[in-house]
Design a protein around this motif. Structure first.
Motif, PDB file in Angstrom:
ATOM      1  N   TYR A  10      -4.783  -1.945   3.753  1.00  0.00           N
ATOM      2  CA  TYR A  10      -3.594  -1.756   4.574  1.00  0.00           C
ATOM      3  C   TYR A  10      -2.402  -1.359   3.711  1.00  0.00           C
ATOM      4  CZ  TYR A  10      -5.969  -3.905   8.552  1.00  0.00           C
ATOM      5  OH  TYR A  10      -6.845  -4.158   9.576  1.00  0.00           O
ATOM      6  N   SER A  11      -1.466  -0.664   4.355  1.00  0.00           N
ATOM      7  CA  SER A  11      -0.201  -0.331   3.712  1.00  0.00           C
ATOM      8  C   SER A  11       0.911  -0.513   4.726  1.00  0.00           C
ATOM      9  CB  SER A  11      -0.215   1.118   3.201  1.00  0.00           C
ATOM     10  OG  SER A  11      -0.297   2.032   4.292  1.00  0.00           O
ATOM     11  N   VAL A  12       2.162  -0.568   4.252  1.00  0.00           N
ATOM     12  CA  VAL A  12       3.300  -0.707   5.151  1.00  0.00           C
ATOM     13  C   VAL A  12       4.277   0.423   4.860  1.00  0.00           C
ATOM     14  CG1 VAL A  12       4.451  -2.316   3.575  1.00  0.00           C
ATOM     15  CG2 VAL A  12       5.133  -2.242   5.986  1.00  0.00           C
ATOM     16  N   ARG A  13       4.785   1.020   5.918  1.00  0.00           N
ATOM     17  CA  ARG A  13       5.751   2.114   5.815  1.00  0.00           C
ATOM     18  C   ARG A  13       7.087   1.609   6.356  1.00  0.00           C
ATOM     19  NH1 ARG A  13       5.573   7.726   5.469  1.00  0.00           N
ATOM     20  NH2 ARG A  13       7.106   8.873   6.690  1.00  0.00           N
ATOM     21  N   TYR A  14       8.152   1.735   5.543  1.00  0.00           N
ATOM     22  CA  TYR A  14       9.434   1.178   5.948  1.00  0.00           C
ATOM     23  C   TYR A  14      10.577   1.967   5.323  1.00  0.00           C
ATOM     24  CZ  TYR A  14       9.013  -0.999   1.345  1.00  0.00           C
ATOM     25  OH  TYR A  14       8.849  -1.210   0.006  1.00  0.00           O
ATOM     26  N   LYS A  15      11.777   1.766   5.872  1.00  0.00           N
ATOM     27  CA  LYS A  15      12.949   2.487   5.415  1.00  0.00           C
ATOM     28  C   LYS A  15      13.676   1.687   4.344  1.00  0.00           C
ATOM     29  CE  LYS A  15      17.284   4.562   7.052  1.00  0.00           C
ATOM     30  NZ  LYS A  15      18.161   4.779   8.221  1.00  0.00           N
ATOM     31  N   THR A  16      14.134   2.389   3.306  1.00  0.00           N
ATOM     32  CA  THR A  16      14.952   1.774   2.263  1.00  0.00           C
ATOM     33  C   THR A  16      16.205   2.614   2.084  1.00  0.00           C
ATOM     34  OG1 THR A  16      14.125   3.026   0.358  1.00  0.00           O
ATOM     35  CG2 THR A  16      12.795   1.147   1.082  1.00  0.00           C
ATOM     36  N   GLU A  17      17.075   2.191   1.183  1.00  0.00           N
ATOM     37  CA  GLU A  17      18.297   2.966   0.930  1.00  0.00           C
ATOM     38  C   GLU A  17      17.988   4.306   0.288  1.00  0.00           C
ATOM     39  OE1 GLU A  17      20.889   1.475  -2.104  1.00  0.00           O
ATOM     40  OE2 GLU A  17      19.286   0.363  -3.086  1.00  0.00           O
ATOM     41  N   PHE A  18      16.741   4.446  -0.239  1.00  0.00           N
ATOM     42  CA  PHE A  18      16.350   5.680  -0.905  1.00  0.00           C
ATOM     43  C   PHE A  18      15.492   6.579  -0.018  1.00  0.00           C
ATOM     44  CE2 PHE A  18      16.387   2.129  -3.952  1.00  0.00           C
ATOM     45  CZ  PHE A  18      17.539   2.455  -4.629  1.00  0.00           C
ATOM     46  N   GLY A  19      15.279   6.156   1.220  1.00  0.00           N
ATOM     47  CA  GLY A  19      14.429   6.912   2.129  1.00  0.00           C
ATOM     48  C   GLY A  19      13.224   6.093   2.566  1.00  0.00           C
ATOM     49  N   VAL A  20      12.316   6.745   3.279  1.00  0.00           N
ATOM     50  CA  VAL A  20      11.119   6.053   3.765  1.00  0.00           C
ATOM     51  C   VAL A  20      10.153   5.832   2.607  1.00  0.00           C
ATOM     52  CG1 VAL A  20       9.144   6.174   5.336  1.00  0.00           C
ATOM     53  CG2 VAL A  20      11.384   7.031   6.058  1.00  0.00           C
ATOM     54  N   ARG A  21       9.595   4.639   2.541  1.00  0.00           N
ATOM     55  CA  ARG A  21       8.703   4.267   1.452  1.00  0.00           C
ATOM     56  C   ARG A  21       7.417   3.664   2.014  1.00  0.00           C
ATOM     57  NH1 ARG A  21      10.554   0.617  -3.760  1.00  0.00           N
ATOM     58  NH2 ARG A  21       8.592   0.690  -4.898  1.00  0.00           N
ATOM     59  N   THR A  22       6.296   3.983   1.381  1.00  0.00           N
ATOM     60  CA  THR A  22       5.012   3.414   1.763  1.00  0.00           C
ATOM     61  C   THR A  22       4.485   2.593   0.592  1.00  0.00           C
ATOM     62  OG1 THR A  22       4.499   5.273   3.218  1.00  0.00           O
ATOM     63  CG2 THR A  22       2.646   3.902   2.502  1.00  0.00           C
ATOM     64  N   THR A  23       4.125   1.350   0.872  1.00  0.00           N
ATOM     65  CA  THR A  23       3.627   0.449  -0.161  1.00  0.00           C
ATOM     66  C   THR A  23       2.243  -0.055   0.212  1.00  0.00           C
ATOM     67  OG1 THR A  23       5.859  -0.286  -0.738  1.00  0.00           O
ATOM     68  CG2 THR A  23       4.030  -1.723  -1.374  1.00  0.00           C
ATOM     69  N   ARG A  24       1.315   0.037  -0.735  1.00  0.00           N
ATOM     70  CA  ARG A  24      -0.036  -0.453  -0.486  1.00  0.00           C
ATOM     71  C   ARG A  24      -0.049  -1.980  -0.544  1.00  0.00           C
ATOM     72  NH1 ARG A  24      -4.607   1.552  -4.489  1.00  0.00           N
ATOM     73  NH2 ARG A  24      -3.431   0.158  -5.873  1.00  0.00           N
ATOM     74  N   LEU A  25      -0.736  -2.607   0.384  1.00  0.00           N
ATOM     75  CA  LEU A  25      -0.830  -4.059   0.436  1.00  0.00           C
ATOM     76  C   LEU A  25      -2.159  -4.517  -0.162  1.00  0.00           C
ATOM     77  CD1 LEU A  25       0.463  -4.527   4.102  1.00  0.00           C
ATOM     78  CD2 LEU A  25       1.789  -4.743   1.993  1.00  0.00           C
ATOM     79  N   SER A  26      -2.204  -5.761  -0.603  1.00  0.00           N
ATOM     80  CA  SER A  26      -3.438  -6.295  -1.173  1.00  0.00           C
ATOM     81  C   SER A  26      -4.345  -6.885  -0.110  1.00  0.00           C
ATOM     82  CB  SER A  26      -3.098  -7.374  -2.214  1.00  0.00           C
ATOM     83  OG  SER A  26      -2.378  -8.443  -1.610  1.00  0.00           O
ATOM     84  N   SER A  27      -3.845  -7.001   1.106  1.00  0.00           N
ATOM     85  CA  SER A  27      -4.607  -7.626   2.196  1.00  0.00           C
ATOM     86  C   SER A  27      -5.748  -6.738   2.682  1.00  0.00           C
ATOM     87  CB  SER A  27      -3.677  -7.940   3.368  1.00  0.00           C
ATOM     88  OG  SER A  27      -2.584  -8.740   2.948  1.00  0.00           O
ATOM     89  N   THR A  28      -6.802  -7.396   3.190  1.00  0.00           N
ATOM     90  CA  THR A  28      -7.961  -6.665   3.714  1.00  0.00           C
ATOM     91  C   THR A  28      -8.127  -6.840   5.223  1.00  0.00           C
ATOM     92  OG1 THR A  28      -9.378  -8.555   3.156  1.00  0.00           O
ATOM     93  CG2 THR A  28      -9.213  -6.776   1.532  1.00  0.00           C
TER      94      THR A  28
END
Length: 347
Positions: A10-28
Motif C-alpha cells: 500500500y501507499s498513501v497519496r497526500y498534499k504537502t507544502e511542496f505539492g502532492v506526494r506519494t509515500t510507500r507504506l510498510s503495511s500489507t
C-alpha cells in the motif's frame, strides 16, 4: 489524502507544502495501512498544508509522536547502506561524523526530527575548529545524506542540511587551501619493504604491510581493495579487482616493468594459500569489525613512526603510482587507478 493498493502493498497519496506526494507504506493489509497513516498523522499534515499553516514548528509537533532517535535512525541507515553494498570506509567515516555532530550539538538519544539547519550550520561553521574546508564539506555531506534518508523514511519532514553551506568567509587561507599529499619516494618504499617485517612483535602484522605496500606502490591499489582481494582475482599475468569505493573494474598486468616487474608476484608468493575465498581473510574480518574501525590506519601510523617516515599515510602510495606514470595519457592513468573522472586523477 488517499490510500492506494499497489503490487507490493500500500501507499498513501497526500498534499504537502511542496505539492502532492506519494509515500510507500510498510503495511500489507488495508487495516494496517490505515493505522500506519493515522500514526504518521498524515491527515493533519495535509490539513495544515491546505490551510497554509504547515510551518516547521507545526510539522515538528505533528511528528513528535514518532520517537525515532538519532541512534535508531543511524542504525537503520547503515543497515540499508550495507544491504546496498556501499563502501565500508564510507559507512564508517560518515557514521563517525554523525556521532561527532550529535556529541556536540544534539545527542544520539534525541529525536532525529529535532535537528535544525541552525544546529548543522553551527557545527560545520564552528570558528573554533581548525579543520579545513574539505573536512567541513565532508561533515556536511554526511549529515545531508543521513537526513535525506530520514526524509524518505518520513522520520523528518525535509532535509534541513540542504540549505546549509560552508562559510568560506570565516576560514583562514590555510583552511581554504587543499592539503597537498606527498607521494612516497622510492627510498621510503624500499625502507618499508625491507624493514616492516621486523617492526612488530607479531611478525604477521609486519609481513602484511610489506605485501600491502608493494601492491599499492606498484599497482596503485587502495588499502581496502587489497584487504578485499580474492584468490580468483589473481592470474599468472594479471590482477583484476572491482574497487570498493566506486565498484569499478581494474585490470593490471603483472611481470611488467610499469608495475614492478617480478616484485608484485614475488611479494604475493609470500602469502600462504588458505584454501578460502580471500587472500587476507584475517585482515578482512578485522576490517569489517566495527570495534576495529581505525585499526589499520593506527597500525600503519605506528609503522611510519618506527621507521621514522614523517607525514605519510597509506594513500600516499597511490600518489606515488600516479606520479610515476605522469608521462602516460591521463585517461590511461585514471583507468588504472579506477577513477571514473580524470578530474579526480588530475587533482
Amino acid at each position: 489524502m488517499k490510500i492506494q493498493k499497489t503490487k507490493t502493498g500500500y501507499s498513501v497519496r497526500y498534499k504537502t507544502e511542496f505539492g502532492v506526494r506519494t509515500t510507500r507504506l510498510s503495511s500489507t493489509t488495508e487495516k494496517d495501512a490505515k493505522r500506519e497513516v493515522k500514526d504518521a498523522k498524515i491527515a493533519e499534515l495535509e490539513a495544515a498544508a491546505n490551510a497554509g499553516a504547515l510551518t516547521m514548528d507545526v510539522i515538528a509537533k505533528m511528528m513528535s509522536g514518532r520517537n525515532m532517535t538519532c541512534q535508531d535512525a543511524l542504525d537503520e541507515w547503515n543497515e540499508w547502506r550495507e544491504s546496498e553494498g556501499k563502501s565500508n570506509n564510507t559507512i564508517n567515516a560518515q557514521t563517525d561524523f554523525i556521532h561527532l555532530f550529535c556529541r556536540g550539538h544534539h545527542g544520539m538519544d534525541k529525536p532525529v526530527n529535532a535537528i535544525t539547519h541552525k544546529m548543522i550550520s553551527k557545527w560545520v561553521n564552528n570558528p573554533k575548529s581548525k579543520v579545513g574546508v574539505s573536512t567541513r564539506n565532508a561533515w556536511l555531506s554526511a549529515i545531508s545524506a543521513f537526513l535525506s534518508f530520514c526524509s524518505t523514511r518520513q522520520y523528518v519532514p525535509k532535509n534541513s542540511a540542504s540549505i546549509v553551506s560552508v562559510n568560506m568567509g570565516k576560514l583562514s587561507h590555510e583552511q581554504k587551501e587543499k592539503k597537498k599529499v606527498v607521494p612516497f619516494t622510492e627510498k621510503e618504499y624500499k625502507k618499508i619493504v625491507s624493514e616492516a617485517a621486523d617492526c612488530f612483535q607479531d611478525g604477521s602484522a609486519g609481513e602484511f604491510w610489506v605485501v600491502a605496500s608493494t601492491l599499492s606502490y606498484w599497482l596503485g591499489l587502495r588499502l581496502g581493495d587489497i584487504i578485499n582481494l580474492e584468490w580468483e582475482s589473481l592470474s599468472k599475468t594479471h590482477i583484476t579487482i572491482w574497487t570498493e569505493k566506486k565498484d569499478t573494474r581494474v585490470k593490471l598486468p603483472l611481470n611488467h616493468k610499469l608495475t614492478g616487474g617480478k616484485e608484485v608476484p614475488n611479494s604475493l608468493a609470500m602469502i600462504p594459500y588458505n584454501e578460502g575465498k580471500f587472500v587476507f581473510a584475517k585482515h578482512l574480518r578485522d576490517k569489517i569489525n566495527s570495534k576495529k574501525r581505525n585499526y589499520f590506519s593506527q597500525q600503519f601510523r605506528e609503522l611510519m613512526n618506527r621507521l621514522e617516515i614523517d607525514g605519510k599515510s597509506f594513500h600516499c602510495f597511490r600518489h606515488a603510482f600516479a606520479t610515476r606514470h605522469k608521462n602516460l595519457p591521463l585517461e590511461d592513468v585514471a583507468k588504472m587507478l579506477g577513477h571514473k573522472d580524470t578530474k579526480t586523477t588530475k587533482g
